[in-house]
Design an enzyme around this catalytic site. Structure first.
Site: not given
Ligand SMILES: Cc1cc2nc3c(=O)[nH]c(=O)nc-3n(C[C@H](O)[C@H](O)[C@H](O)COP(=O)(O)OP(=O)(O)OC[C@H]3O[C@@H](n4cnc5c(N)ncnc54)[C@H](O)[C@@H]3O)c2cc1C
Length: 311
Positions: A132, A135-136
């Protein structure tokens, strides 16, 4: 069978936010967490989420989200959801042979970046290896950076990274890019970008402090060499975590769930929020916005259902 007004799947920013809104609306709501904190919980420092001018670690931020949701009465169970089906309008969520039923469902299962699967990738994740740039990228000021991939994400993020890195190498396995023409031109015009064609990453090399270089192999000549770099950004695709849903909701060809602007899927009472849905920007701030909307729409759905109105 345990019964709830709403079930949320996913313990990342979108899931916890939907939990805050629905629990605060005094709904009986259960969240299946998967990996606590989701992708956001894995990152060292988040500098672009409003309210934290000095930045905050992803783990701390997610702990605050979770604490706030639990404070309002959100129930959380760990475990991955195996499948979901709809029976007479009820949403049946299956986890380890157990069934849970709810009237409304919010899918917030996020996405996972595809990995290269090379030595050093896992070891240096968060210490030079990132998926990302938004992010980084800012952590790599005035040092060489390698971007891996040849699609739109790789090329756009490489251009973005030139504002930080002293030089940005794009390592691509073919001799031409897959990215859109406009993105390609932007990259070709940028003097800080150097293309390394017909090449694949064999190993990410580092020391105690983090990444120091990337060993690449030319797929045409077989020649290997090391590019000195402190940051490696990998863009070889992302896979939304939606396979467990089968054909239940409409998805695009990559598996992202299609919603309208109210986060409604094609199935009444099922909503999607965050990185698992098709949209422009994949960040914590947008996941939070999606989830607030999804929870609000779910609450309206529950009220219509209770009033005996058409849903
Ligand atoms: C290394 C890294 C750095 C980042 N840095 C930033 C940043 O600085 N700023 C920023 O704004 N964004 C950043 N992002 C992006 C940000 O993390 C994502 O956009 C955000 O986390 C998305 O949130 P979400 O809740 O949609 O999904 P996710 O954070 O992906 O969470 C999904 C959740 O669903 C769970 N899950 C999946 N399948 C199932 C299932 N079948 N049953 C139950 N649970 C399940 C997973 O285990 C997890 O808990 C970064 C991403 C990464 C990878």
């Amino acid at each position: 069978m345990e019964k709830y007004d709403a079930i949320i799947i996913g313990g990342g920013p979108a899931g916890y936010t939907a939990g805050i809104y629905l629990a605060r609306a005094a709904r009986n709501v259960l969240l299946f967490e998967g990996v606590p904190g989701g992708q956001a919980g894995t990152t060292d420092l988040i500098e672009n989420y409003p309210g934290f001018p000095e930045g905050i670690s992803g783990a701390d931020l997610m702990e605050k989200f979770k604490h706030q949701a639990v404070k309002f009465g959100l129930k959380i169970k760990d475990g991955m959801v195996d499948s979901v089906e709809v029976r007479e309008g009820k949403k049946i969520v299956k986890v380890r042979e157990q069934e849970y039923v709810a009237d409304a469902l919010v899918i917030a299962t996020g996405a996972d970046a595809n990995k290269l699967g090379v030595p050093g990738e896992e070891e240096y994740r968060g210490r030079g290896v990132s998926y990302c740039a938004t992010c980084d990228g800012a952590f790599f000021k005035n040092v060489p950076i390698v971007v891996v991939g040849g699609g739109d994400s790789a090329v756009k993020e490489a251009v973005y990274l030139t504002q930080f890195g002293s030089k940005v190498y794009i390592v691509h396995r073919r001799d031409k890019l897959r990215a859109e023409k406009a993105n390609q031109e932007m990259a070709f015009k940028n003097e800080k970008i150097e293309f390394v064609w017909n090449s694949v990453v064999e190993e990410i090399i580092g020391d105690k402090l983090g990444v120091t270089g990337v060993r690449i192999r030319n797929v045409k000549t077989g020649e290997t060499k090391v590019i000195d770099a402190e940051g490696v950004f990998i863009y070889v695709g992302v896979t939304p975590n939606t396979a467990f849903l089968g054909d239940l909701v409409e998805k695009d060809e990559k598996g992202y769930i299609i919603t309208n602007e109210n986060m409604e899927t094609n199935i009444p009472g099922i909503y999607a929020a965050g990185d698992c849905r098709k949209k422009l920007l994949y960040q914590v701030a947008t996941a939070v916005g999606d989830a607030a909307t999804a929870a609000w729409a779910a609450e309206e759905y529950l009220e219509r259902l209770e009033a005996g109105q058409e849903v």
